[in-house]
Design a protein around this motif. Structure first.
Motif, PDB file in Angstrom:
ATOM      1  N   GLU A  64     -11.358  -3.229   1.979  1.00 21.82           N
ATOM      2  CA  GLU A  64     -12.558  -2.397   2.114  1.00 21.82           C
ATOM      3  C   GLU A  64     -13.799  -3.237   2.401  1.00 21.82           C
ATOM      4  O   GLU A  64     -14.735  -2.772   3.059  1.00 21.82           O
ATOM      5  CB  GLU A  64     -12.768  -1.586   0.832  1.00 21.82           C
ATOM      6  CG  GLU A  64     -11.744  -0.478   0.632  1.00 21.82           C
ATOM      7  CD  GLU A  64     -11.752   0.082  -0.783  1.00 21.82           C
ATOM      8  OE1 GLU A  64     -10.903   0.939  -1.084  1.00 21.82           O
ATOM      9  OE2 GLU A  64     -12.603  -0.353  -1.592  1.00 21.82           O
ATOM     10  N   ILE A  94      -2.472  -3.982  -6.024  1.00 17.46           N
ATOM     11  CA  ILE A  94      -2.904  -3.008  -5.026  1.00 17.46           C
ATOM     12  C   ILE A  94      -4.415  -2.852  -5.031  1.00 17.46           C
ATOM     13  O   ILE A  94      -5.058  -2.784  -3.976  1.00 17.46           O
ATOM     14  CB  ILE A  94      -2.200  -1.661  -5.271  1.00 17.46           C
ATOM     15  CG1 ILE A  94      -0.700  -1.805  -4.984  1.00 17.46           C
ATOM     16  CG2 ILE A  94      -2.807  -0.559  -4.416  1.00 17.46           C
ATOM     17  CD1 ILE A  94       0.130  -0.601  -5.376  1.00 17.46           C
ATOM     18  N   GLN A 138      -6.099  -5.857  -3.418  1.00 15.71           N
ATOM     19  CA  GLN A 138      -5.861  -5.801  -1.975  1.00 15.71           C
ATOM     20  C   GLN A 138      -6.744  -4.747  -1.322  1.00 15.71           C
ATOM     21  O   GLN A 138      -7.378  -5.000  -0.285  1.00 15.71           O
ATOM     22  CB  GLN A 138      -4.382  -5.499  -1.726  1.00 15.71           C
ATOM     23  CG  GLN A 138      -4.016  -5.320  -0.266  1.00 15.71           C
ATOM     24  CD  GLN A 138      -2.531  -5.077  -0.081  1.00 15.71           C
ATOM     25  OE1 GLN A 138      -1.709  -5.880  -0.504  1.00 15.71           O
ATOM     26  NE2 GLN A 138      -2.176  -3.960   0.547  1.00 15.71           N
ATOM     27  N   ARG A 139      -6.802  -3.563  -1.915  1.00 11.02           N
ATOM     28  CA  ARG A 139      -7.623  -2.492  -1.349  1.00 11.02           C
ATOM     29  C   ARG A 139      -9.101  -2.879  -1.304  1.00 11.02           C
ATOM     30  O   ARG A 139      -9.781  -2.676  -0.294  1.00 11.02           O
ATOM     31  CB  ARG A 139      -7.452  -1.217  -2.182  1.00 11.02           C
ATOM     32  CG  ARG A 139      -6.209  -0.424  -1.874  1.00 11.02           C
ATOM     33  CD  ARG A 139      -6.208   0.872  -2.663  1.00 11.02           C
ATOM     34  NE  ARG A 139      -5.179   1.784  -2.185  1.00 11.02           N
ATOM     35  CZ  ARG A 139      -4.980   3.007  -2.669  1.00 11.02           C
ATOM     36  NH1 ARG A 139      -5.750   3.459  -3.654  1.00 11.02           N
ATOM     37  NH2 ARG A 139      -4.035   3.780  -2.182  1.00 11.02           N
ATOM     38  N   GLU A 169       0.829  -1.207   0.000  1.00  9.27           N
ATOM     39  CA  GLU A 169       0.000   0.000   0.000  1.00  9.27           C
ATOM     40  C   GLU A 169       0.865   1.259   0.000  1.00  9.27           C
ATOM     41  O   GLU A 169       0.536   2.256  -0.655  1.00  9.27           O
ATOM     42  CB  GLU A 169      -0.918  -0.012   1.222  1.00  9.27           C
ATOM     43  CG  GLU A 169      -1.827   1.194   1.348  1.00  9.27           C
ATOM     44  CD  GLU A 169      -2.849   1.297   0.228  1.00  9.27           C
ATOM     45  OE1 GLU A 169      -3.225   2.436  -0.121  1.00  9.27           O
ATOM     46  OE2 GLU A 169      -3.258   0.242  -0.300  1.00  9.27           O
TER      47      GLU A 169
END
Length: 685
Positions: free
Chosen positions: A434, A426, A429-430, A228
């Motif tokens: 979330e 990314i 993963q985000r 991140e």
């Protein structure tokens, strides 16, 4: 499976294929010892090949080892220099991966990749075996002497060694820029950016023109946090270093390099000897007691020297451990920790990550288990960062949109063939975080817990998130999966499971029937070993070719295939003309098991565009079978390709929900290439 690997009795077993482990294995094998080397990743020397820690001083010494000079380090430096992969104390990661594999092969060392230690077995004061876990299950490694070269002293801790943790747990993340405006010949120190959570930002030179490495420190040590922070580090260095302002970010380290290392506090006559077991040696920075010496030793040159010292110590032991000693062993056969949740998704490739996101958005607790250090599977770690036909829609469209939004941070989108793999890592993963998904990286399923369905249990119908309406007494209920991770065994229990392993590992372990390969000889589609490169226009691109055939359910054959695949890139001398950015950590496996479900999709379904009342998706591509011997394919394939000449014709149909429901197993969906298809319907590009 080549079971002889597990039937043999080795002189020395080295657990952990980082630089310490490789050096210990080489030193022992060069002196005629029979050695096996076990590594959980797909590559040796993870510090260099995965974390991109590339500063290498082969003459580094430290007092705790008597200021010894490492002969292994000298061999590596000399060979890397001759190959064109070592200049001004900097290494090339790709060439290092190829060389380490070749050195191990030439030394006659047995190598097993993709395997994680789960238990140490001992009898009195002798270590007698190590249990390892992988996608093929669990096996025992037998040897006279064992070297613990794991990053976390896993075997030492299991045998009772005590450790203290450092005050800080920091990691170093690396991001690679290419196409830089001017040469960077020495390190550039940029300092800290505490508001962004990154510290000690440094730009390091490369052995190649036009390339630079940006290093930064994050706390706490975490692959998720480090990834991140990449989005914060890129604009910072672009602003402060003119040469990087318009350069393209091509790739990054798969995991951070540990800066702070814990230490063993037990009194020992030799720092590398376990305090309780006389044939268990430590080959890790954690074995060094002195804080200052331990800090000095945490370089790749010193790690090689430390491993060599461990190898010398192992060779000095003259012990014979009976092969059957594991049958009466005791020790670390512990009750594994249990993890309770609503949904467990096994496999964090594109399918598994999206499955976890979709489940998490429904408000249930989700655990996502991924064997690698990143999400995205073949589209990220497999280097195939472009789509080949298929049908857009659903959450995938959201993933694509968010990738497009952040891609400019990595550089001009026109300089990337397809999508940017780092952006996809990314974004997935985000989106998972979330959705409150609990991501567990470096975690491989090695077994399952099932309950035989002698009768329909009321709570099974009430708690299961997905179920059939016609559950019969012949079915099994999947209750848990057993995993091997960095900290050993964990059991994950849930109400529902999703198998996104690619090969239907969970379904097969639970007893679901399956097919594998074509009918005549069982041959699967060919696999590939992709690699990243810059094309003639300076764009981020990749190489992809059929490298051979592999049984993706057999850890020994996957190891063989990986080693064979990367050897296609071997050269006696590398130059900038044909250098690679990276070798993809994932094999391009096109086919494995097909779990037999309530419906089996066929080639004819795809040709006629069949529709289903329970459709949940679509397939759309041409008949991309890479076979060179169509006479051994099915009659339908021969007719479609040879007689009608329809290899390139686009075909497709709806995919029914029933293809995801494995026969004989309840509480499980299959959501990957292993869904219920015939061999001909599985058209892998």
């Amino acid at each position: 499976m080549r079971w002889e690997v597990f039937e043999r009795h080795y002189d020395i077993a080295v657990i952990g294929g980082g630089l310490c482990g490789v050096s210990a294995a080489l030193k022992s094998a060069w002196e005629g010892k029979r050695v096996i080397l076990i590594e959980r990743r797909s590559a040796l020397g993870w510090e260099v090949t995965w974390a991109l820690e590339l500063t290498f001083e082969p003459t580094a010494t430290f007092a705790c080892l008597g200021n010894m000079h490492s002969s292994v380090a000298e061999v590596i430096a000399n060979r890397m220099g001759a190959l064109g992969g070592y200049h001004k104390n900097r290494l090339d990661a790709v060439i290092a991966e190829l060389l380490l594999d070749k050195l191990v092969e030439d030394a006659g060392i047995e190598l097993l990749l993709y395997s994680t230690p789960t238990r140490l077995l001992w009898d009195d004061d002798l270590a007698v075996g190590v249990v390892i876990g992988n996608k093929s299950g669990e096996q025992v490694i037998h040897a006279n002497v064992f070297i613990d070269a794991t990053e976390n002293a896993f075997l030492w801790r299991q045998a009772g060694a005590q450790f203290t943790q450092p005050q800080a747990k920091r990691g170093k993340q690396v991001v690679v820029f290419n196409g830089i405006a001017e040469a960077i010949n020495s390190p550039i120190t940029l300092g800290d950016a505490p508001d962004a959570g990154i510290f000690d930002v440094t730009v390091q030179p490369s052995i190649w023109d036009g390339e630079a490495f940006v290093e930064f420190t994050v706390e706490p040590f975490s692959a998720l946090i480090s990834r991140e922070r990449i989005l914060d580090a890129i604009p910072l260095v672009r602003e402060r270093v003119h040469a990087l302002s318009n350069a393209l970010v091509t790739h990054s380290g798969h995991e951070p390099y540990p800066i702070d290392v814990f230490k063993c506090t037990n009194e020992r006559s030799d720092e590398l000897m376990h305090p309780h077991l006389k044939n268990l040696i430590g080959a890790g920075v954690w074995a060094i007691a002195d804080d200052d010496e331990r800090t000095v030793a945490n370089t790749i040159g010193s790690r090689v020297a430390l491993g060599e010292r461990a190898g010398e110590l192992a060779m000095s032991m003259h012990l014979e451990v009976p092969h059957d000693a594991t049958q009466r062993a005791e020790g670390s056969i512990l009750t594994p920790p249990h993890y309770e949740t609503d949904v467990v998704v096994v496999g964090g490739g594109t399918a598994g990550a999206i499955a976890a996101i979709a489940a998490g958005r429904q408000g249930v607790k989700v655990a996502l288990l991924e064997a690698n250090a990143f999400l995205g599977g073949i589209g990220t770690g497999g280097a195939i960062h472009m789509y080949y036909h298929g049908v857009p829609g659903g959450i995938q469209d959201e993933v694509d949109a968010r990738m497009r939004d952040i891609t400019p941070l990595f550089g001009d989108a026109e300089k990337v063939l397809g999508f940017h793999p780092e952006a996809k890592k990314i974004v997935l993963q985000r989106m998972a975080l979330e959705a409150n998904v609990d991501i567990k990286l470096c975690t491989t399923v090695t077994g399952v817990q099932v309950e035989e369905a002698t009768a329909i249990h009321a709570d099974a119908r009430d708690k299961s998130i997905m179920r059939r309406d016609d559950v019969s007494e012949s079915h099994r209920y999947l209750r848990g999966v057993i995993t091997a991770g960095v900290e050993g065994i964990t059991v994950y229990r849930a109400h529902a499971f999703i198998d996104s392993t690619g090969d239907g590992d969970v379904a097969a372990m639970a007893g679901a029937p399956f097919i594998m390969g074509r009918d005549k000889d069982g041959i699967l589609h060919a696999y590939s070993q992709p690699a990243g490169k810059l094309d003639e226009k300076g764009r981020l691109a990749f190489l992809n070719f059929d490298a051979g055939y592999v049984d993706p359910t057999d850890v020994t054959d996957i190891t063989r295939a990986r080693r064979w695949g990367i050897r296609h890139y071997w050269r006696e001398r590398f130059t900038s003309e044909h250098r690679l950015l990276y070798i993809a950590p994932l094999l391009g496996i096109r086919q494995g098991r097909h779990i037999l479900g309530d419906y089996q999709l066929t080639l004819m379904d795809e040709i006629i565009g069949r529709k289903f009342e329970d459709a949940i998706g679509y397939t759309w591509a041409h008949y991309d079978n890479h076979a060179l011997d169509y006479e051994n394919e099915s009659d339908e394939a021969v007719f479609w390709v040879w007689l009608l000449g329809q290899w390139k014709r686009m075909i497709g149909c709806q995919v029914p929900y029933r293809c995801m429901l494995p026969q004989n197993v309840e509480g499980l969906l299959v959501a990957c290439r292993a869904i219920s298809l015939t061999h001909d319907a599985d058209r892998k590009s």
